[in-house]
Motif scaffolding. Structure first.
Motif, PDB file in Angstrom:
ATOM      1  N   GLY A 126       0.803  -1.228   0.000  1.00  0.00           N
ATOM      2  CA  GLY A 126       0.000   0.000   0.000  1.00  0.00           C
ATOM      3  C   GLY A 126       0.827   1.265   0.000  1.00  0.00           C
ATOM      4  N   GLU A 140       0.304   4.509  -2.628  1.00  0.00           N
ATOM      5  CA  GLU A 140      -0.647   5.609  -2.379  1.00  0.00           C
ATOM      6  C   GLU A 140       0.092   6.810  -1.804  1.00  0.00           C
ATOM      7  OE1 GLU A 140      -3.992   6.521  -2.786  1.00  0.00           O
ATOM      8  OE2 GLU A 140      -3.480   4.996  -4.283  1.00  0.00           O
ATOM      9  N   LYS A 143       2.153   8.565  -4.376  1.00  0.00           N
ATOM     10  CA  LYS A 143       1.283   9.390  -5.234  1.00  0.00           C
ATOM     11  C   LYS A 143       0.936  10.711  -4.551  1.00  0.00           C
ATOM     12  CE  LYS A 143      -2.851   8.590  -7.294  1.00  0.00           C
ATOM     13  NZ  LYS A 143      -4.041   7.745  -7.197  1.00  0.00           N
ATOM     14  N   PHE A 144       0.545  10.623  -3.280  1.00  0.00           N
ATOM     15  CA  PHE A 144       0.211  11.836  -2.513  1.00  0.00           C
ATOM     16  C   PHE A 144       1.391  12.802  -2.503  1.00  0.00           C
ATOM     17  CE2 PHE A 144       0.650  14.089   1.558  1.00  0.00           C
ATOM     18  CZ  PHE A 144      -0.540  14.794   1.614  1.00  0.00           C
ATOM     19  N   PHE A 158       0.673   6.057   4.511  1.00  0.00           N
ATOM     20  CA  PHE A 158      -0.445   5.547   3.713  1.00  0.00           C
ATOM     21  C   PHE A 158      -0.590   4.041   3.831  1.00  0.00           C
ATOM     22  CE2 PHE A 158      -0.547   9.773   2.211  1.00  0.00           C
ATOM     23  CZ  PHE A 158      -1.801   9.973   1.651  1.00  0.00           C
TER      24      PHE A 158
END
Ligand code: PHE
Length: 450
Positions: A200, A203, A206-207, A279
């Motif tokens: 995970g 994520e 990406k943020f 995340f």
């Protein structure tokens, strides 16, 4: 290169020693603790982009100005302005810097103490048994409310800074940074790999890396600019003082570029450690100032080898804080050595103890003194606010105006180009320091009032 024999102030032993020591000043709680939490609060990728623009358009030119003033005069901030403009109000910039060093180190020592405490607590496993970030946050809240523990760790942090500074720039600061800074970099790389391989994690990447431009507001830009300033140790003469120990053979422009790149690289790397982990754990990136101290232990709790990871991380944070703490202390110490004529030992012991004492009420601001408030701010908040939000921006802006308009770009350029170093981007630098930098910093400064 052998150490130049000059005066009792001492000189850096090598160019890399200087670059590492100046990077050690820049890289600190500002990068490892503050950068991720304000990036988290301000929308991630877009904030990072604006921050980078601020670093290169505003921070880099001011850093070169500070190095140049320092090397030109071989003096502390007060002595430097006195030497170039005797009996003028410009000397006030130097005094402001010394005062800012005093104030920042007083509360910086408190947060530095927290990092030392978390190393110890990682060993005893007490920060590694959390089921949720909420438990970790509560544990952190209880810890910082305990006056004895907080003050003891603050004393330990100050004692470590004093022990290094007392040995002088070459013997102490430079040697410490030469070992500590590369170690820090390697530890961060290991942690990044650990973080990125958590399920995970993408994520978080990406943020952190994909900018969402709808998140950019004027206040986000202001926060980014202020952070650039604090993170690069600018506006209070820390870089001026480090530059004062440089010999004339060094190339100031390339040293500036190295320090700015190292500081930025570390901040970006820390983000790559923190956001994937946050995340992957399903945690909240906008957690705030407690992010490092309360969320990460929860992350470590659920990881294989959590104890080891936790110890490594807090050792890293303490290293970063100490190498910044010593630069803050060195500014004040250099003033008392050069201007008042004290020995290094007397200056370090006296100044260090006074700063420690001044920091005690800051340390108690989360416990027994949490109700002692002035204009709704605790003692810790007041000192932080005066130093970081007023003295640093004002000092940086005035330094830029001094170099750009009073001392003059031509004289600065002459100093920079000593020993046939070519300054290829002199015109760009002149433009940035005369116009862009003062206006941008004035913008940040005024924003605090309105
Ligand atoms: N740059 C340091 C950090 O990021 C803090 C600091 C500010 C050090 C000003 C010296 C002068 O933590």
């Amino acid at each position: 290169m052998s150490t130049p024999t000059n005066n009792k102030r001492g000189f850096w032993g090598s160019r890399m020693g200087f670059v590492l020591a100046a990077s050690g000043s820049a890289i600190g709680l500002g990068n490892v603790w503050k950068f991720p939490y304000i990036t988290g609060q301000n929308g991630g990728g877009a904030f990072v982009l604006i921050y980078l623009v601020c670093i290169f358009a505003v921070g880099l030119p001011i850093m070169l100005a500070e190095f140049t003033l320092g090397r030109k005069t071989n003096l502390n901030p007060v002595g430097a302005f006195k030497a170039l403009q005797p009996n003028t109000a410009w000397v006030g910039i130097g005094y402001m810097g010394v005062v800012a060093g005093f104030l920042i180190l007083s509360f910086y020592g408190v947060v530095g103490g927290w990092t030392l405490a978390y190393i110890v607590k990682s060993f005893s496993q007490s920060v590694l048994e959390f089921q949720s970030p909420k438990d970790a946050g509560q544990f952190f809240g209880q810890f910082i409310a305990n006056p004895t523990e907080v003050v003891i760790y603050q004393a330990l942090f100050m004692g470590l800074c004093m022990a290094i500074v007392i040995r002088g720039v070459h013997g102490g600061i430079e040697r410490a940074c030469q070992v500590l800074m590369p170690t820090l970099f390697v530890i961060l790389l290991i942690l990044m790999v650990r973080s990125l391989t958590l399920p995970g994690a993408m994520e978080g990447v990406k943020f952190y890396l994909s900018p969402d431009f709808s998140k950019i507001t004027p206040s986000v830009i202001l926060i980014a600019l202020g952070q650039a300033f604090f993170s690069l140790s600018l506006g209070m003469g820390a870089m001026l003082t480090y530059g004062s120990y440089l010999s004339e053979k060094e190339n100031l422009t390339s040293a500036t570029v190295y320090v700015v790149l190292f500081d930025t690289m570390i901040a970006l790397l820390v983000g790559m450690v923190i956001f994937p982990a946050v995340f992957a754990m399903g945690l909240e990136p906008a957690e705030g100032p407690s992010l490092v101290f309360s969320v990460l232990p929860a992350v470590f709790s659920s990881m294989p080898f959590g104890t080891v990871v936790s110890i490594i991380f807090f050792v890293l944070l303490a290293i970063a804080a100490i190498t910044s703490g010593i630069s803050l202390l060195e500014v004040v110490v250099a003033y008392f050595i050069d201007q008042v004529g004290w020995t290094r030992k007397k200056a370090v012991l006296t100044v260090g103890l006074i700063i420690f004492a001044l920091g005690i009420p800051s340390g108690l601001s989360f416990g027994v003194m949490s109700d002692v408030k002035f204009m709704d701010k605790t003692f810790f908040d007041i000192v932080d606010n005066i130093a970081s939000n007023y003295l640093l921006p004002l000092g940086g802006m005035l330094t830029a105006i001094f170099v750009g308009w009073k001392w003059g770009i031509a004289k600065a350029r002459e100093e920079i180009e000593k020993h046939e170093t070519r300054f290829h981007w002199a015109n760009l630098w002149g433009f940035l320091i005369r116009y862009v930098t003062p206006v941008a910093v004035a913008f940040v400064f005024l924003a605090k009032f309105f």
